[in-house]
Design an enzyme around this catalytic site. Structure first.
Site, PDB file in Angstrom:
ATOM      1  N   LYS A 173      20.053  76.448  31.202  1.00 48.17           N
ATOM      2  CA  LYS A 173      20.724  75.188  31.511  1.00 48.17           C
ATOM      3  C   LYS A 173      22.221  75.229  31.191  1.00 48.17           C
ATOM      4  CE  LYS A 173      18.457  72.254  32.950  1.00 48.17           C
ATOM      5  NZ  LYS A 173      17.841  71.951  34.273  1.00 48.17           N
TER       6      LYS A 173
HETATM    7  O1  P1T Z   1      15.338  71.873  35.101  1.00 50.93           O
HETATM    8  P1  P1T Z   1      14.877  73.183  35.693  1.00 50.93           P
HETATM    9  O2  P1T Z   1      15.969  73.893  36.367  1.00 50.93           O
HETATM   10  O3  P1T Z   1      13.693  73.007  36.577  1.00 50.93           O
HETATM   11  O4  P1T Z   1      14.432  74.104  34.489  1.00 50.93           O
HETATM   12  C1  P1T Z   1      13.226  73.843  33.839  1.00 50.93           C
HETATM   13  C2  P1T Z   1      13.249  74.223  32.381  1.00 50.93           C
HETATM   14  C3  P1T Z   1      12.433  75.247  31.947  1.00 50.93           C
HETATM   15  N1  P1T Z   1      12.403  75.621  30.657  1.00 50.93           N
HETATM   16  C4  P1T Z   1      13.179  75.030  29.750  1.00 50.93           C
HETATM   17  C5  P1T Z   1      13.094  75.479  28.342  1.00 50.93           C
HETATM   18  C6  P1T Z   1      14.036  73.972  30.112  1.00 50.93           C
HETATM   19  O5  P1T Z   1      14.799  73.402  29.180  1.00 50.93           O
HETATM   20  C7  P1T Z   1      14.058  73.537  31.448  1.00 50.93           C
HETATM   21  C8  P1T Z   1      14.818  72.342  31.891  1.00 50.93           C
HETATM   22  N2  P1T Z   1      15.510  71.640  30.903  1.00 50.93           N
HETATM   23  C9  P1T Z   1      16.015  70.401  31.092  1.00 50.93           C
HETATM   24  C10 P1T Z   1      15.730  69.648  32.144  1.00 50.93           C
HETATM   25  C11 P1T Z   1      16.922  69.919  30.041  1.00 50.93           C
HETATM   26  O6  P1T Z   1      17.362  68.757  30.099  1.00 50.93           O
HETATM   27  O7  P1T Z   1      17.202  70.700  29.119  1.00 50.93           O
END
Ligand code: P1T
Length: 502
Positions: free
Chosen positions: A72
């Site tokens: 992220k």
């Molecule tokens: O949001 P996305 O691109 O689908 O990623 C998913 C995801 C997978 N694993 C972890 C540990 C994550 O933190 C996330 C997504 N995180 C958020 C949406 C956030 O606000 O940190």
């Protein structure tokens, strides 16, 4: 409220402006840490694919090696750059506010620390203290919201952030659920890096689904250059992302893995580019994350285990020589007191309690007479009444019960102090604000062993003991290290009535 809203031609990512420079792999020194976001290694897995009998090659995209510890960081930096370029974010003036499961928050707090923005992060209680401590160290302000609040309820992290943006002057919501910079960051960087590493020859990419920015952005680019590639989304049971038509928000259940799964479809999700979905749960994900650490040396987080478990299922269809990439989104750092602890896994039934033949007491069951009785208080009482009751008791814990005597939570001196000292609580609030709902508990009906209790006492100062009597969960007291050492050294209990003999 200022909102970095998405353009109309939303998923026309190819036509959009690309503002993040491709990484110069020969650069010796970087101007600041934000320039080190991305360009993570792609590592071939050696042991798990063999053990799972897979014929294809599996590669892990090590997003946990980003400066803030997660995938992220890419979108946080991208959203900040874009908003600055468009004049929405004004250095030295704007306040960044974002609802997040923590990692986007850490990425934004990192950018805010380097660039000098005030940053307010709103995240559900479920998310780890490790994330919160990292955020605080980066200078962010934290607001926690109830985990069980549906996304559209006023208490949810999304709605609280939206409200704060209307109340705080110069506040900006970058809004990862709607901001096209989220998928665009992955379209421009994550996917480009995968294609570069594998010479545009990739057969499958497996990605956990949260906001779905990663999967949507990566899939769009990879399908342009490698149309045969199968895109697999991994979604936990309790989330609607995989089957929005079959589930509704009321089906949502709580799970331990952080960052994936939602009760709504974010705008940054383009379901047309996802070829296949795999559903997972904690029991599959967390042991797999531990295997990635132990068997591959990849210091990743829980959702990496979800993605890897999904990859093992989906890649069974691939043949020798074919290539599957799995994205490992965040790092071990976020979970040091959670699934990285064996005891934490054992208490939740994700791992069995180790046997110990050398200790005579390890397998003996706890009986009710060995439990230290604690007072009960009605859930309708006030915090002041609870504090008075604690003062008269020789314990620092009360069981909070409903009209039927069923335990609803516990009231502890420690949490009451924390609310009053750090969480701007007041004794004028309802008792519910002071109740701990997450605590370690054993049920006498299950005949918990002293070994199991000792393992819980490794990570908690006490264990609450209950017994189910005609569907009512009655609090019986607590069990502490003091009780256990007294029992095993003297064969005697502090209550004076119970005896444990060899
Ligand atoms: O949001 P996305 O691109 O689908 O990623 C998913 C995801 C997978 N694993 C972890 C540990 C994550 O933190 C996330 C997504 N995180 C958020 C949406 C956030 O606000 O940190």
């Amino acid at each position: 409220m200022e909102n970095a809203s998405a353009p109309a031609n939303y998923f026309n990512l190819k036509e959009m402006k690309h503002i993040v420079d491709a990484l110069d792999r020969n650069k010796k020194v970087f101007p600041n840490i934000l320039n080190c976001v991305g360009n993570t290694p792609l590592v071939k897995l050696t042991n798990i694919p063999k053990e799972e009998g897979l014929d294809c090659d599996i590669y892990a995209k090590c997003e946990f090696l980003n400066p803030g510890g997660s995938v992220k960081d890419r979108i946080a930096y991208r959203m900040v750059l874009d908003a600055e370029e468009r004049g929405i974010l004004k250095p030295g003036k704007s306040v960044i506010i974002e609802p997040t499961s923590g990692n986007t928050g850490i990425g934004l707090a990192l950018a805010a620390a380097v660039k000098g923005y005030r940053c307010i992060i709103v995240l559900p209680e479920k998310m780890s203290d490790e994330k919160v401590n990292t955020l605080i160290a980066l200078g962010a302000e934290i607001i926690r919201t109830p985990t069980e609040a549906p996304s559209e309820s006023p208490e949810s992290n999304i709605m609280v952030a939206k409200r704060l943006v209307t109340e705080i002057p110069d506040a900006v919501l970058l809004d990862q659920y709607n901001n096209v910079c989220n998928p665009l960051a992955h379209y421009d960087t994550t996917a480009e890096e995968i294609l570069w590493s594998l010479d545009d020859n990739v057969d499958m990419v497996v990605i956990g689904a949260g906001t779905c920015g990663t999967i949507s952005g990566v899939a769009h680019k990879i399908k342009e250059r490698c149309p045969k590639c199968v895109i697999v989304g991994v979604d936990p049971y309790g989330s609607i992302l995989a089957q929005p038509e079959e589930l509704n928000a009321s089906d949502v259940q709580v799970y331990e893995v952080e960052g994936i799964g939602y009760d709504f479809l974010p705008r940054v999700l383009d379901r047309t580019v996802v070829d296949k979905w795999v559903k997972t749960d904690d029991l599959k994900s967390l042991p797999m994350a531990r295997r990635l650490i132990k068997e591959e040396g990849l210091l990743c987080g829980g959702s990496s285990g979800s993605a890897m478990w999904g990859a093992v299922q989906a890649a069974k269809s691939l043949k020798r020589g074919q290539r599957c990439v799995v994205i490992l989104p965040d790092s071990i750092r976020n979970y040091m007191t959670k699934f990285i602890s064996d005891q934490w896994l054992e208490v939740r039934g994700f791992k069995s309690v180790p046997s110990n033949d050398k200790l005579w007491w390890w397998n003996k069951p706890l009986s009710e007479d060995l439990v230290k009785v604690i007072p009960s208080i009605s859930e309708n009482s006030s915090p002041s009444q609870a504090i008075t009751m604690l003062g008269k008791s020789d314990t620092s814990i009360l069981a909070v019960v409903n009209d039927k005597g069923s335990i609803q939570g516990i009231f502890t001196a420690d949490y009451a102090r924390r609310r009053l000292a750090n969480l701007s609580g007041s004794t004028k609030e309802g008792l519910d604000k002071f109740i701990i709902k997450k605590y370690y508990k054993v049920n006498l009906n299950n005949k918990p062993s002293f070994g199991a209790l000792s393992r819980i006492l490794d990570i908690s100062p006490f264990v609450v003991v209950v017994r189910t009597e005609s569907t009512i969960e009655k609090p019986k007291g607590i069990f502490t290290s003091e009780n256990l050492i007294s029992l095993i050294t003297n064969g005697n209990v502090m209550n004076g009535n119970g005896v444990l003999s060899e």
